[in-house]
Design an enzyme around this catalytic site. Structure first.
Site, mmCIF file in Angstrom:
data_model
loop_
_atom_site.group_PDB
_atom_site.id
_atom_site.type_symbol
_atom_site.label_atom_id
_atom_site.label_comp_id
_atom_site.label_asym_id
_atom_site.label_seq_id
_atom_site.Cartn_x
_atom_site.Cartn_y
_atom_site.Cartn_z
ATOM 1 N N LYS A 148 -7.095 14.082 5.890
ATOM 2 C CA LYS A 148 -7.933 13.377 6.870
ATOM 3 C C LYS A 148 -8.823 14.354 7.648
ATOM 4 C CE LYS A 148 -6.529 9.210 5.968
ATOM 5 N NZ LYS A 148 -6.041 9.380 4.594
HETATM 6 C C1 LIG Z 1 -7.048 2.461 4.729
HETATM 7 C C2 LIG Z 1 -5.744 3.165 4.939
HETATM 8 N N1 LIG Z 1 -4.841 2.631 5.759
HETATM 9 C C3 LIG Z 1 -3.658 3.239 5.987
HETATM 10 C C4 LIG Z 1 -3.335 4.406 5.393
HETATM 11 C C5 LIG Z 1 -2.003 5.030 5.637
HETATM 12 O O1 LIG Z 1 -2.095 6.222 6.370
HETATM 13 P P1 LIG Z 1 -0.788 7.056 6.611
HETATM 14 O O2 LIG Z 1 -0.537 7.839 5.392
HETATM 15 O O3 LIG Z 1 -1.078 7.928 7.784
HETATM 16 O O4 LIG Z 1 0.302 6.111 6.907
HETATM 17 C C6 LIG Z 1 -4.240 5.002 4.528
HETATM 18 C C7 LIG Z 1 -3.940 6.259 3.907
HETATM 19 O O5 LIG Z 1 -4.772 7.042 3.570
HETATM 20 C C8 LIG Z 1 -5.459 4.363 4.295
HETATM 21 O O6 LIG Z 1 -6.360 4.883 3.468
#
Ligand SMILES: Cc1ncc(COP(=O)(O)O)c(C=O)c1O
Length: 595
Positions: free
Chosen positions: A394
């Site tokens: 990220k």
């Molecule tokens: C659109 C979206 N929502 C949620 C997530 C989940 O993020 P995390 O891995 O921090 O839980 C991601 C992961 O990249 C994502 O692309």
């Protein structure tokens, strides 16, 4: 005779002086022999040869001098003259021995001829150098031209012989025009070979030379000593889990997006779950999510005990279609989750209106949206609450981690309690300052971030602005270069939207090419360009299709785009020339396979 007498007296005086000088010089030579640092080396002439040459030279000069002396005395072959001649001879031999030739040339040809030969060689070398520089410059120009045309220089065996480089060094090593002409012929053969075999339009997967020698990764982290020191500082501090670093990180993030509350979480997914929990979403409820997203968006709804209801997305943007969201509202709908896909904001004004009209919570899945803005406001403040991701790739990373932002005080309180076992005090307040009774006041999860992670995130906060600027510059460069690439369309955003440039997806016009998206992915990899896909729509995944019963045909935009989208590398340390290589690779592929 009087003249002769005067000459002899002068000669005697001269000899006396010479003897003195010789003695002085012999002393100096003895010093030189004793001290190796004072010895005069003669390059290229071995010591034995030097002695022989000196001897010969001295003998010749001594002979001449003796003859001159004899002529001067007027008595050829006389006893005194012979003695004088012997003395002169000895003197000249000694003098000649003292004279050491400077080079092999001087040894063989004498000093004057050696000097002439040196001058001639100097002129020849200057001419050869000038010729070599001209040829090298021509070579450089040719290479630059080939680079511009996308032709790669490559050494190959040409008709059984190894092609020699037409280089300055190669030229200097060679002698004369034959060598130059041979090198030019070899270069011409290589050029012919490159044009025939390695044409610019031939993709690497078809036998062409890859655009890049090494793989350009899809993402390259940019962590440095600041991050290392921050993490080490926490390791040495004695407080590892949620504590002062998390509090500082929350304060910094709250300021960054200008939100009322910022609460660290273990991930974006757990943050979404906590938000839905705080919003009162539970069993039997429905939450609308876009069909084009990462599974975590819908999984969070399932974790909350509710059912995800999918809505199709906008063509060319792939964020939730407000009209489709409105159409998906039913009596059990409690919330809409909008995803800022790739960093472009969703149509938040329209969605806010719909949510307000139906009494729904509006949640931002801001996983891609650190730096996203919409009509003057940051993502994280565009709905009731938002959840950010600090996953490894990220725009800001804590390896794993997340942050919830919200404008609502009641939600912030509930989220803080629920993220850590439902306790009334969180770990940061159960620190070394003494024991305090704690109490479980609600159902909770173990969704907290720790101080190591928070320190990592904090160390990146000062760099975020510059990274964001660079990401946006890369995004713009891609758009400018891709304008000339047929059938490749970058994702767009809404009016008044500013992208975080987290991902750079493009949509392929697969009707214009003879291969499918997956073959294009393979072809790009063959060019040594890392790629990704964001995303395949949820109904295309087995779990959502078979277990939850979603059908691809109900979401034509999302499922259609799933077969046409691919993402190009974008990260702050990506260079302009690397962006150009990526575009050149894609251009070569779509043109080669054009229908
Ligand atoms: C659109 C979206 N929502 C949620 C997530 C989940 O993020 P995390 O891995 O921090 O839980 C991601 C992961 O990249 C994502 O692309």
């Amino acid at each position: 005779m009087g003249g002769d007498g005067a000459a002899r007296a002068a000669l005697r005086a001269h000899l006396a002086l010479a003897r003195l000088a010789l003695r002085a010089r012999a002393g100096a030579r003895a010093d030189r022999r004793a001290d190796p640092r004072l010895r005069r080396p003669v390059q290229g002439v071995p010591a034995r040869g030097r002695r022989r040459a000196a001897h010969a030279l001295g003998a010749r000069q001594a002979d001449l001098s003796a003859r001159a002396l004899a002529g001067l005395s007027g008595r050829r072959g006389g006893r005194r003259a012979r003695a004088a001649s012997r003395r002169r001879l000895a003197l000249h031999v000694r003098r000649a021995r003292a004279h050491q030739p400077r080079s092999r040339d001087e040894l063989h040809h004498g000093a004057a001829r050696a000097a002439r030969r040196r001058r001639a060689r100097g002129r020849g070398a200057r001419r050869a150098r000038a010729r070599a520089v001209r040829v090298a410059r021509a070579g450089r120009l040719a290479r630059a031209g080939r680079r511009a045309r996308g032709v790669r220089a490559r050494r190959r065996v040409v008709r059984g012989r190894r092609a020699r480089p037409l280089s300055r060094a190669g030229l200097q090593a060679g002698r004369g025009h034959d060598r130059v002409r041979a090198a030019a012929r070899a270069a011409a053969r290589r050029r012919r070979w490159r044009i025939e075999v390695n044409a610019p339009g031939r993709p690497a997967c078809e036998g062409g030379t890859p655009i890049r020698d090494t793989l350009l990764p899809f993402f390259r982290p940019a962590l440095g000593t600041e991050e290392e020191e921050a993490v080490l500082g926490v390791l040495r501090s004695g407080w590892l889990t949620t504590g002062p670093q998390c509090e500082r990180f929350e304060a910094a993030f709250q300021k960054l997006v200008d939100a009322r509350h910022a609460i660290t979480t273990s991930s974006c997914t757990t943050g979404l779950h906590l938000i839905l929990h705080a919003a009162g979403v539970g069993a039997g409820d429905e939450v609308i999510v876009p069909a084009m997203t990462f599974p975590a968006t819908a999984n969070a709804v399932l974790h909350a005990g509710a059912l995800p209801v999918l809505a199709d997305v906008l063509p060319g943007r792939l964020t939730i279609d407000p009209a489709a969201a409105r159409a998906a509202i039913g009596p059990r709908t409690r919330a809409i989750v909008a995803v800022h896909l790739a960093g472009w904001p969703a149509e938040m004004d329209a969605l806010r209106e719909i949510a307000a009209a139906h009494g729904l919570a509006l949640v931002e899945d801001a996983a891609h949206a650190i730096g996203t803005r919409y009509r003057g406001r940051s993502a994280g403040t565009l709905g009731d609450a938002a959840s950010f991701s600090f996953y490894a790739n990220k725009n800001l990373t804590t390896c794993e981690g997340g942050m919830v932002t919200t404008e609502r005080d009641d939600w912030a309180r509930r989220i803080r309690v629920a993220r850590l076992h439902g306790l009334d005090v969180d770990a940061s307040r159960r620190d070394g300052r003494g024991y305090r009774h704690w109490e479980a006041v609600a159902l909770g999860w173990k969704y907290n971030l720790n101080d190591l992670q928070a320190a990592l995130g904090l160390a990146q906060m000062p760099k975020l602005g510059a990274w964001q600027t660079r990401r946006v510059a890369i995004d713009r460069r891609y758009r400018a270069r891709l304008a000339d690439v047929p059938g490749v369309e970058p994702l767009r955003g809404p009016d008044g939207g500013e992208t975080s440039a987290h991902i750079f997806p493009v949509l392929l016009d697969t009707a214009r090419i003879r291969i499918d998206r997956d073959a294009v992915l393979e072809a790009l990899l063959a060019e040594n360009v890392g790629v990704g896909v964001h995303y395949r729509a949820l109904p295309l995944h087995r779990f959502f299709r078979d277990d939850l019963g979603f059908r691809a045909e109900d979401f034509p935009v999302a499922t259609g785009a799933s077969h046409r989208t691919l993402s190009l590398p974008i990260f702050p340390t990506l260079r302009d020339d690397e962006v150009d290589q990526v575009v050149a690779a894609l251009d070569r592929i779509v043109r080669f396979y054009a229908r």
